[in-house]
Design a protein around this motif. Sequence first.
Motif, PDB file in Angstrom:
ATOM      1  N   THR A  36       0.836  -1.196   0.000  1.00 56.58           N
ATOM      2  CA  THR A  36       0.000   0.000   0.000  1.00 56.58           C
ATOM      3  C   THR A  36       0.868   1.243   0.000  1.00 56.58           C
ATOM      4  O   THR A  36       2.099   1.155   0.179  1.00 56.58           O
ATOM      5  CB  THR A  36      -0.932  -0.010   1.228  1.00 56.58           C
ATOM      6  N   ASP A  37       0.246   2.396  -0.187  1.00 52.90           N
ATOM      7  CA  ASP A  37       0.990   3.662  -0.071  1.00 52.90           C
ATOM      8  C   ASP A  37       1.307   3.948   1.398  1.00 52.90           C
ATOM      9  O   ASP A  37       2.459   4.204   1.758  1.00 52.90           O
ATOM     10  CB  ASP A  37       0.163   4.825  -0.635  1.00 52.90           C
ATOM     11  N   TYR A  59      -4.723   8.789  -1.595  1.00 57.06           N
ATOM     12  CA  TYR A  59      -3.740   7.761  -1.269  1.00 57.06           C
ATOM     13  C   TYR A  59      -4.423   6.424  -0.986  1.00 57.06           C
ATOM     14  O   TYR A  59      -5.554   6.372  -0.486  1.00 57.06           O
ATOM     15  CB  TYR A  59      -2.917   8.162  -0.041  1.00 57.06           C
ATOM     16  N   LYS A  60      -3.710   5.351  -1.294  1.00 57.07           N
ATOM     17  CA  LYS A  60      -4.136   4.011  -0.912  1.00 57.07           C
ATOM     18  C   LYS A  60      -3.661   3.766   0.515  1.00 57.07           C
ATOM     19  O   LYS A  60      -2.458   3.778   0.786  1.00 57.07           O
ATOM     20  CB  LYS A  60      -3.544   2.963  -1.850  1.00 57.07           C
ATOM     21  N   ARG A 224      11.142   0.676   2.064  1.00 56.79           N
ATOM     22  CA  ARG A 224       9.717   0.539   2.358  1.00 56.79           C
ATOM     23  C   ARG A 224       9.570  -0.145   3.722  1.00 56.79           C
ATOM     24  O   ARG A 224       9.922  -1.322   3.873  1.00 56.79           O
ATOM     25  CB  ARG A 224       9.018  -0.296   1.280  1.00 56.79           C
ATOM     26  N   ALA A 236       4.743  -0.719   2.973  1.00 57.15           N
ATOM     27  CA  ALA A 236       4.195   0.600   2.652  1.00 57.15           C
ATOM     28  C   ALA A 236       5.308   1.585   2.325  1.00 57.15           C
ATOM     29  O   ALA A 236       6.463   1.408   2.740  1.00 57.15           O
ATOM     30  CB  ALA A 236       3.371   1.125   3.827  1.00 57.15           C
ATOM     31  N   ARG A 237       4.936   2.618   1.614  1.00 62.50           N
ATOM     32  CA  ARG A 237       5.892   3.711   1.391  1.00 62.50           C
ATOM     33  C   ARG A 237       6.105   4.490   2.674  1.00 62.50           C
ATOM     34  O   ARG A 237       7.216   4.925   2.973  1.00 62.50           O
ATOM     35  CB  ARG A 237       5.368   4.634   0.284  1.00 62.50           C
ATOM     36  N   ASN A 364      10.745   7.318   6.906  1.00 62.92           N
ATOM     37  CA  ASN A 364       9.416   6.964   6.410  1.00 62.92           C
ATOM     38  C   ASN A 364       8.432   6.492   7.471  1.00 62.92           C
ATOM     39  O   ASN A 364       7.386   5.944   7.127  1.00 62.92           O
ATOM     40  CB  ASN A 364       9.548   5.874   5.341  1.00 62.92           C
ATOM     41  N   ASP A 391       1.709  14.422   2.630  1.00 72.37           N
ATOM     42  CA  ASP A 391       1.339  14.923   1.310  1.00 72.37           C
ATOM     43  C   ASP A 391       2.261  16.033   0.820  1.00 72.37           C
ATOM     44  O   ASP A 391       2.087  16.537  -0.292  1.00 72.37           O
ATOM     45  CB  ASP A 391      -0.105  15.434   1.350  1.00 72.37           C
TER      46      ASP A 391
END
Length: 434
Positions: A36-37, A59-60, A224, A236-237, A364, A391
């Motif tokens: 996922t994002d 976003y996901k 990630r 995820a990112r 992250n 964002d």
Amino acid sequence: MRQKSYAGDGNYPNSYYAASRNMLRTPVRLQGRVETDICVVGAGYSGMATAIHLAEKGYKVVVVEGAQVGWGASGRNGGQVINGLGASLATIQRRYGEGAARFIGGLVQEGGKIIRRLVSQYHIECDLKPGNIYAACTPAHMKELESKQALWRKYGMDDHQLLDREALRKLVNSGAYCGGMLDTSGGHMHPLNLVLGEARAFEGLGGTIYEMSPVIRIRNTGARPIVQTAEGEVSARVVVLCGNAYLGDTVPELVSRVMPVSTQMITTVPLGEAVARSLIPSDMCVEDARYILDYFRLSADKRMVFGGGSVYGGTDPADAVAKLRPNLEKVFPQLKGIAIDYAWSGNFALSFTRVPQMGRIGANTYFTHGCSGHGVTGSHLFGRILAEAIDGDATRFDFFEKLPWYPFPGGRMFRAQYSTLGSWWYMFRDAVGW
């Protein structure tokens, strides 16, 4: 590091909120690998607010929850929409300066506005009602409220009305108070129904929630991050940690930053319309101005929902009813001997400075925690700020990330005892009217 189960079988405690929730979910466990994002850990207010704001931006998003949606403080709290942070605006001004006070003064009412927007936009049925009252037990408390009104006006907030004893009695029919202050921008609601409604709204935006899936490890050294549970993992990112008081030892870097503190609640049998209105004619929520405070309101079915008490370290008292009944009957002697239908406890995350914290672990992984008893509005605000940062606009996030934080004196072993000793001093001041 592996975390012991914190939620038993993951079912809700035997609270009034769980018994009166207006939707039943069928939990879906995380199994296998998901990409996922954004992965949000925790399906309380912080997690759901973050997830909704990100999903609204396209976003996901996947949310991973160790128990059920709103199992922790978000589904157990007093249901009061109180503006402000754990630390007062006066404390922030004194500690961090005029610029910090002006910045925070410009956003402390935003959390309540976010709640109202979500309730309206996504048709969340949670009995949301306007108005909250701060009740003064002593003349010293009244002076504090007068100073608070003046300071908030300085920063553009003019929603507070001071009340003398007579004016307060018309809103809250109790002889326990010498006056108070009304905040017309506050309010109250059914907290579990709010977060359940937010979960439904998030899923309507295409989001996914995995419940009954305790996180046992987070690997954030690679490009990630990986959120791992017993039966699956999410790649995820970006990962956002919103576990607050129930994150436990899953993330060692955060253990010393906050301490779990339990608070207790009881709910009476239904009182009937006439009795309920005779107690709180305004139907607003109330909290007093003491350090270890009482807070209460009427539910939609006319019960008295009454909370208070604090146990540092997050342990539950042996008998919540015995702990709270004397205070309930002191505030409302009319309810002496009233039957109690529900009693429960829950933890909130306390920071040493009483200022909520946001930050990063590595590049992250983001986190937010430490609302220190003011999490209903604060968590919704910080969810929006986290979404802004992810964002690309980290202006507000950076402000909070740069605020200094301090571990609790005494370390993990003795921090609860240290905090208890400190609370005795403030309780003594309340008792003697300083």
